[in-house]
Write a protein that holds these residues in place. Structure first.
Motif, PDB file in Angstrom:
ATOM      1  N   ASP A 121       0.827  -1.199   0.000  1.00 44.30           N
ATOM      2  CA  ASP A 121       0.000   0.000   0.000  1.00 44.30           C
ATOM      3  C   ASP A 121       0.866   1.255   0.000  1.00 44.30           C
ATOM      4  N   LEU A 122       0.457   2.236  -0.819  1.00 41.28           N
ATOM      5  CA  LEU A 122       1.184   3.499  -0.933  1.00 41.28           C
ATOM      6  C   LEU A 122       0.264   4.642  -0.537  1.00 41.28           C
ATOM      7  N   VAL A 123       0.594   5.286   0.550  1.00 39.97           N
ATOM      8  CA  VAL A 123      -0.195   6.384   1.097  1.00 39.97           C
ATOM      9  C   VAL A 123       0.078   7.656   0.280  1.00 39.97           C
ATOM     10  N   PRO A 124      -0.947   8.494   0.047  1.00 39.50           N
ATOM     11  CA  PRO A 124      -0.716   9.741  -0.696  1.00 39.50           C
ATOM     12  C   PRO A 124       0.306  10.634   0.023  1.00 39.50           C
ATOM     13  N   HIS A 125       1.158  11.261  -0.764  1.00 42.28           N
ATOM     14  CA  HIS A 125       2.156  12.222  -0.273  1.00 42.28           C
ATOM     15  C   HIS A 125       3.086  11.615   0.770  1.00 42.28           C
ATOM     16  N   ALA A 126       3.433  10.344   0.600  1.00 39.75           N
ATOM     17  CA  ALA A 126       4.317   9.661   1.548  1.00 39.75           C
ATOM     18  C   ALA A 126       5.329   8.806   0.803  1.00 39.75           C
ATOM     19  N   LYS A 127       6.431   8.508   1.511  1.00 38.12           N
ATOM     20  CA  LYS A 127       7.466   7.629   0.980  1.00 38.12           C
ATOM     21  C   LYS A 127       7.290   6.229   1.550  1.00 38.12           C
ATOM     22  N   THR A 128       7.516   5.243   0.709  1.00 38.72           N
ATOM     23  CA  THR A 128       7.549   3.843   1.130  1.00 38.72           C
ATOM     24  C   THR A 128       8.934   3.333   0.777  1.00 38.72           C
ATOM     25  N   LYS A 129       9.693   2.929   1.812  1.00 38.76           N
ATOM     26  CA  LYS A 129      11.091   2.540   1.599  1.00 38.76           C
ATOM     27  C   LYS A 129      11.272   1.033   1.631  1.00 38.76           C
ATOM     28  N   PHE A 130      12.060   0.550   0.692  1.00 39.71           N
ATOM     29  CA  PHE A 130      12.511  -0.829   0.637  1.00 39.71           C
ATOM     30  C   PHE A 130      14.004  -0.772   0.949  1.00 39.71           C
ATOM     31  N   ASP A 131      14.393  -1.208   2.146  1.00 42.26           N
ATOM     32  CA  ASP A 131      15.767  -1.119   2.635  1.00 42.26           C
ATOM     33  C   ASP A 131      16.238  -2.463   3.167  1.00 42.26           C
ATOM     34  N   PRO A 132      17.557  -2.687   3.201  1.00 38.81           N
ATOM     35  CA  PRO A 132      18.063  -3.904   3.844  1.00 38.81           C
ATOM     36  C   PRO A 132      17.553  -4.004   5.287  1.00 38.81           C
ATOM     37  N   GLY A 133      17.097  -5.177   5.670  1.00 35.41           N
ATOM     38  CA  GLY A 133      16.573  -5.387   7.018  1.00 35.41           C
ATOM     39  C   GLY A 133      15.105  -5.029   7.172  1.00 35.41           C
ATOM     40  N   GLY A 134      14.503  -4.482   6.132  1.00 31.51           N
ATOM     41  CA  GLY A 134      13.088  -4.106   6.168  1.00 31.51           C
ATOM     42  C   GLY A 134      12.373  -4.695   4.959  1.00 31.51           C
ATOM     43  N   MET A 135      11.463  -3.916   4.391  1.00 35.97           N
ATOM     44  CA  MET A 135      10.804  -4.374   3.168  1.00 35.97           C
ATOM     45  C   MET A 135      11.837  -4.427   2.051  1.00 35.97           C
ATOM     46  N   HIS A 136      11.692  -5.409   1.178  1.00 34.29           N
ATOM     47  CA  HIS A 136      12.581  -5.516   0.032  1.00 34.29           C
ATOM     48  C   HIS A 136      11.859  -6.227  -1.114  1.00 34.29           C
ATOM     49  N   ILE A 137      12.445  -6.101  -2.278  1.00 32.55           N
ATOM     50  CA  ILE A 137      11.910  -6.758  -3.469  1.00 32.55           C
ATOM     51  C   ILE A 137      12.809  -7.959  -3.736  1.00 32.55           C
ATOM     52  N   MET A 138      12.250  -9.146  -3.613  1.00 30.67           N
ATOM     53  CA  MET A 138      13.013 -10.384  -3.745  1.00 30.67           C
ATOM     54  C   MET A 138      12.957 -10.866  -5.190  1.00 30.67           C
ATOM     55  N   LEU A 139      14.121 -11.112  -5.767  1.00 28.92           N
ATOM     56  CA  LEU A 139      14.244 -11.677  -7.111  1.00 28.92           C
ATOM     57  C   LEU A 139      14.455 -13.176  -6.933  1.00 28.92           C
ATOM     58  N   VAL A 140      13.496 -13.972  -7.371  1.00 28.56           N
ATOM     59  CA  VAL A 140      13.493 -15.418  -7.119  1.00 28.56           C
ATOM     60  C   VAL A 140      13.868 -16.186  -8.390  1.00 28.56           C
ATOM     61  N   ASP A 141      14.701 -17.210  -8.223  1.00 22.13           N
ATOM     62  CA  ASP A 141      15.194 -18.023  -9.333  1.00 22.13           C
ATOM     63  C   ASP A 141      15.933 -17.170 -10.357  1.00 22.13           C
ATOM     64  N   LEU A 142      17.020 -16.549  -9.882  1.00 18.71           N
ATOM     65  CA  LEU A 142      17.862 -15.735 -10.759  1.00 18.71           C
ATOM     66  C   LEU A 142      18.375 -16.567 -11.927  1.00 18.71           C
ATOM     67  N   LYS A 143      18.412 -15.972 -13.099  1.00 21.81           N
ATOM     68  CA  LYS A 143      18.908 -16.646 -14.286  1.00 21.81           C
ATOM     69  C   LYS A 143      20.425 -16.505 -14.410  1.00 21.81           C
ATOM     70  N   GLN A 144      20.989 -15.565 -13.638  1.00 24.97           N
ATOM     71  CA  GLN A 144      22.425 -15.311 -13.617  1.00 24.97           C
ATOM     72  C   GLN A 144      22.733 -14.534 -12.346  1.00 24.97           C
ATOM     73  N   PRO A 145      23.979 -14.547 -11.890  1.00 21.39           N
ATOM     74  CA  PRO A 145      24.318 -13.772 -10.695  1.00 21.39           C
ATOM     75  C   PRO A 145      24.190 -12.268 -10.963  1.00 21.39           C
TER      76      PRO A 145
END
Length: 169
Positions: free
Chosen positions: A96-120
């Protein structure tokens, strides 16, 4: 005494341009993606992580519904929490993205996981990531790769990325 207007304006222009390099917007300009980056992965790793900041400049809430990249089979959103001294990671179906706010994806918090990498993921390279939002639609970003174990985007090698540094499928 002459005032140094031209040099001051030149410096201001360069600073403004450098800020734009790190921010990428949706077509509607309601969502801004700031400072996307990922950590390099060891050779046999099947997962990687991407970090960034999303800014919802719109007047109403939005949601990050999904993401794709040519370098991984799946992309998931995860949150990390501490419970009884243990880190726990949970997949989030949407963000969820609140109006006029920042949503951070940082190490140790929320992150975007890339699953089954095709290469390093290799330090100094870049890859494309497409984010899909409920209202803002699709936003394509270029993600630079920092060193293994990096904790922030400033841990990236001080170099310019060239077209031949782009990761291939």
């Amino acid at each position: 005494m002459k005032q140094p207007i031209k040099p001051i304006l030149s410096i201001a222009f360069v600073l403004a341009a450098s800020v734009q390099v790190n921010a990428q917007m949706s077509g509607s300009s309601s969502i801004v993606v700031e400072r996307p980056w990922a950590r390099a992965t060891p050779g046999g790793a099947k997962t990687g992580a991407t970090y960034l900041t999303l800014i919802n400049n719109g007047e109403s809430p939005d949601q990050l519904l999904g993401a794709t990249t040519p370098i991984a089979d799946k992309v998931q959103f995860h949150s990390t929490t501490e419970e009884n001294g243990m880190s726990r990671m949970r997949e989030m179906p949407v963000v969820d993205l609140v109006p006029h706010a920042k949503t951070k994806f940082d190490p140790g918090g929320m992150h975007i996981m890339l699953v089954d990498l095709k290469q390093p993921l290799k330090e100094g390279q870049t890859f494309s990531l497409s984010l899909t939002f409920a209202k803002a639609g699709k936003v394509d970003v270029t993600v630079p790769v920092a060193k293994v174990g990096a904790m922030r985007p400033s841990d990236m090698a001080p170099m310019m990325h060239h077209h031949d540094d782009t990761m291939k499928e």
